[in-house]
Motif scaffolding. Structure first.
Motif, PDB file in Angstrom:
ATOM      1  N   PHE A  69       0.856  -1.179   0.000  1.00 23.86           N
ATOM      2  CA  PHE A  69       0.000   0.000   0.000  1.00 23.86           C
ATOM      3  C   PHE A  69       0.888   1.223   0.000  1.00 23.86           C
ATOM      4  O   PHE A  69       1.971   1.220   0.601  1.00 23.86           O
ATOM      5  CB  PHE A  69      -0.855  -0.008   1.277  1.00 23.86           C
ATOM      6  N   ARG A  70       0.428   2.278  -0.674  1.00 28.11           N
ATOM      7  CA  ARG A  70       1.102   3.573  -0.522  1.00 28.11           C
ATOM      8  C   ARG A  70       0.058   4.674  -0.517  1.00 28.11           C
ATOM      9  O   ARG A  70      -0.956   4.610  -1.200  1.00 28.11           O
ATOM     10  CB  ARG A  70       2.161   3.811  -1.580  1.00 28.11           C
ATOM     11  N   MET A  71       0.346   5.686   0.279  1.00 27.78           N
ATOM     12  CA  MET A  71      -0.475   6.883   0.383  1.00 27.78           C
ATOM     13  C   MET A  71       0.346   8.037  -0.147  1.00 27.78           C
ATOM     14  O   MET A  71       1.455   8.286   0.333  1.00 27.78           O
ATOM     15  CB  MET A  71      -0.834   7.114   1.861  1.00 27.78           C
ATOM     16  N   VAL A  72      -0.178   8.716  -1.182  1.00 26.32           N
ATOM     17  CA  VAL A  72       0.541   9.822  -1.816  1.00 26.32           C
ATOM     18  C   VAL A  72      -0.233  11.116  -1.581  1.00 26.32           C
ATOM     19  O   VAL A  72      -1.420  11.205  -1.916  1.00 26.32           O
ATOM     20  CB  VAL A  72       0.721   9.567  -3.335  1.00 26.32           C
ATOM     21  N   ASN A  73       0.434  12.094  -0.986  1.00 27.64           N
ATOM     22  CA  ASN A  73      -0.138  13.424  -0.766  1.00 27.64           C
ATOM     23  C   ASN A  73       0.791  14.456  -1.378  1.00 27.64           C
ATOM     24  O   ASN A  73       2.009  14.394  -1.167  1.00 27.64           O
ATOM     25  CB  ASN A  73      -0.290  13.723   0.726  1.00 27.64           C
ATOM     26  N   ASP A  74       0.230  15.383  -2.125  1.00 26.03           N
ATOM     27  CA  ASP A  74       1.005  16.459  -2.752  1.00 26.03           C
ATOM     28  C   ASP A  74       2.204  15.915  -3.538  1.00 26.03           C
ATOM     29  O   ASP A  74       3.307  16.457  -3.484  1.00 26.03           O
ATOM     30  CB  ASP A  74       1.486  17.468  -1.706  1.00 26.03           C
ATOM     31  N   GLY A  75       1.991  14.803  -4.235  1.00 22.49           N
ATOM     32  CA  GLY A  75       3.025  14.235  -5.081  1.00 22.49           C
ATOM     33  C   GLY A  75       4.132  13.488  -4.358  1.00 22.49           C
ATOM     34  O   GLY A  75       5.115  13.082  -4.974  1.00 22.49           O
ATOM     35  N   LYS A  76       3.989  13.289  -3.038  1.00 20.77           N
ATOM     36  CA  LYS A  76       5.008  12.584  -2.250  1.00 20.77           C
ATOM     37  C   LYS A  76       4.358  11.471  -1.438  1.00 20.77           C
ATOM     38  O   LYS A  76       3.233  11.618  -0.958  1.00 20.77           O
ATOM     39  CB  LYS A  76       5.721  13.546  -1.307  1.00 20.77           C
ATOM     40  N   VAL A  77       5.104  10.390  -1.242  1.00 19.33           N
ATOM     41  CA  VAL A  77       4.604   9.285  -0.428  1.00 19.33           C
ATOM     42  C   VAL A  77       4.558   9.705   1.037  1.00 19.33           C
ATOM     43  O   VAL A  77       5.568  10.146   1.599  1.00 19.33           O
ATOM     44  CB  VAL A  77       5.481   8.027  -0.594  1.00 19.33           C
ATOM     45  N   SER A  78       3.375   9.587   1.647  1.00 25.38           N
ATOM     46  CA  SER A  78       3.216   9.869   3.081  1.00 25.38           C
ATOM     47  C   SER A  78       3.608   8.651   3.908  1.00 25.38           C
ATOM     48  O   SER A  78       4.282   8.768   4.922  1.00 25.38           O
ATOM     49  CB  SER A  78       1.768  10.231   3.400  1.00 25.38           C
ATOM     50  N   PHE A  79       3.119   7.473   3.481  1.00 23.66           N
ATOM     51  CA  PHE A  79       3.498   6.238   4.153  1.00 23.66           C
ATOM     52  C   PHE A  79       3.171   5.046   3.277  1.00 23.66           C
ATOM     53  O   PHE A  79       2.425   5.142   2.310  1.00 23.66           O
ATOM     54  CB  PHE A  79       2.841   6.106   5.537  1.00 23.66           C
ATOM     55  N   TYR A  80       3.789   3.926   3.649  1.00 20.99           N
ATOM     56  CA  TYR A  80       3.568   2.636   3.000  1.00 20.99           C
ATOM     57  C   TYR A  80       3.054   1.652   4.040  1.00 20.99           C
ATOM     58  O   TYR A  80       3.262   1.839   5.240  1.00 20.99           O
ATOM     59  CB  TYR A  80       4.881   2.043   2.467  1.00 20.99           C
ATOM     60  N   GLU A  81       2.429   0.588   3.567  1.00 21.28           N
ATOM     61  CA  GLU A  81       2.131  -0.580   4.379  1.00 21.28           C
ATOM     62  C   GLU A  81       2.520  -1.809   3.569  1.00 21.28           C
ATOM     63  O   GLU A  81       2.441  -1.798   2.348  1.00 21.28           O
ATOM     64  CB  GLU A  81       0.645  -0.681   4.722  1.00 21.28           C
ATOM     65  N   GLN A  95      -2.140  -9.321   8.814  1.00 21.15           N
ATOM     66  CA  GLN A  95      -1.051  -8.681   9.539  1.00 21.15           C
ATOM     67  C   GLN A  95      -0.402  -7.641   8.643  1.00 21.15           C
ATOM     68  O   GLN A  95      -0.290  -7.851   7.433  1.00 21.15           O
ATOM     69  CB  GLN A  95       0.005  -9.708   9.949  1.00 21.15           C
ATOM     70  N   LEU A  96       0.043  -6.525   9.243  1.00 21.02           N
ATOM     71  CA  LEU A  96       0.695  -5.485   8.456  1.00 21.02           C
ATOM     72  C   LEU A  96       1.730  -4.745   9.275  1.00 21.02           C
ATOM     73  O   LEU A  96       1.746  -4.810  10.497  1.00 21.02           O
ATOM     74  CB  LEU A  96      -0.332  -4.516   7.875  1.00 21.02           C
ATOM     75  N   LYS A  97       2.586  -4.045   8.546  1.00 21.84           N
ATOM     76  CA  LYS A  97       3.579  -3.139   9.123  1.00 21.84           C
ATOM     77  C   LYS A  97       3.519  -1.830   8.337  1.00 21.84           C
ATOM     78  O   LYS A  97       3.213  -1.838   7.150  1.00 21.84           O
ATOM     79  CB  LYS A  97       4.985  -3.730   9.027  1.00 21.84           C
ATOM     80  N   HIS A  98       3.816  -0.728   9.011  1.00 17.73           N
ATOM     81  CA  HIS A  98       3.821   0.605   8.404  1.00 17.73           C
ATOM     82  C   HIS A  98       5.249   1.102   8.228  1.00 17.73           C
ATOM     83  O   HIS A  98       6.117   0.803   9.043  1.00 17.73           O
ATOM     84  CB  HIS A  98       3.100   1.611   9.304  1.00 17.73           C
ATOM     85  N   PHE A  99       5.428   1.928   7.183  1.00 14.48           N
ATOM     86  CA  PHE A  99       6.721   2.540   6.907  1.00 14.48           C
ATOM     87  C   PHE A  99       6.486   3.976   6.458  1.00 14.48           C
ATOM     88  O   PHE A  99       5.518   4.251   5.741  1.00 14.48           O
ATOM     89  CB  PHE A  99       7.455   1.793   5.780  1.00 14.48           C
ATOM     90  N   ASP A 100       7.382   4.888   6.833  1.00 14.80           N
ATOM     91  CA  ASP A 100       7.235   6.261   6.348  1.00 14.80           C
ATOM     92  C   ASP A 100       7.687   6.326   4.886  1.00 14.80           C
ATOM     93  O   ASP A 100       8.073   5.309   4.294  1.00 14.80           O
ATOM     94  CB  ASP A 100       7.977   7.256   7.241  1.00 14.80           C
ATOM     95  N   GLY A 101       7.648   7.485   4.288  1.00  9.70           N
ATOM     96  CA  GLY A 101       7.997   7.651   2.885  1.00  9.70           C
ATOM     97  C   GLY A 101       9.426   7.281   2.541  1.00  9.70           C
ATOM     98  O   GLY A 101       9.765   7.076   1.380  1.00  9.70           O
TER      99      GLY A 101
END
Length: 163
Positions: A69-81, A95-101
């Motif tokens: 998963f990735r969340m993109v805000n203002d053309g930049k990755v906010s976080f991944y899962e 089960q999941l883990k989170h990662f910053d950009g």
């Protein structure tokens, strides 16, 4: 961003009804297998938190369905899962883990966010605090129970399949 750490995917909207479930105290997850949730497979996208959410699920192989998963805000990755739905004995667990950009993990090295299976229906799967529903071959809804600053609310995320 850690305040939305449990959020998985999909474009947001507040839900008025109760769509998520919890296992009753002392109850084990029901029997289930990955074929029952194989409809989740695919490339999904939607709008969320003022940006674009993207989720890619693999077919069931090796007792798991993996996702990124990735969340993109203002053309930049906010976080991944990154995570999976895993066949665990005779049931399932998400089960999941989170990662910053920059791919720095939010959880400790050996820690995951776990969602135990509560119930499976033909087009709907209930994990504790997270429900996924197949609306059509091209649409999927996910409801996630979010806790923030002592307040709990259920959020609806709506995804469309990328073709």
């Amino acid at each position: 961003m850690k305040s939305i750490a449990i959020i998985l995917m999909f474009s947001a909207g507040i839900v008025s009804g109760q769509q998520t479930m919890q296992l009753p105290e002392g109850q084990s997850s029901p029997k289930a297998n990955l074929e029952e949730v194989s409809w989740i497979e695919g490339h999904w996208t939607g709008e969320a938190f003022g940006g674009i959410a993207e989720e890619i699920w693999s077919a069931p192989v090796g007792n798991s369905m993996m996702f990124v998963f990735r969340m993109v805000n203002d053309g930049k990755v906010s976080f991944y899962e990154s995570g999976h739905i895993q066949q665990l004995d005779d049931s399932l667990i998400l089960q999941l883990k989170h990662f910053d950009g920059n791919m720095k993990g939010w959880e400790e090295k050996d820690q995951t966010i776990d969602f135990k299976l509560v119930k499976v229906q033909p087009n709907k799967v209930y994990f504790e605090g997270l429900t996924m529903e197949k609306i059509s071959g091209d649409q999927m809804n996910v409801w996630v129970l979010i806790e923030e600053e002592g307040h709990t609310e259920e959020i609806l995320f709506a995804y469309k399949r990328v073709k």
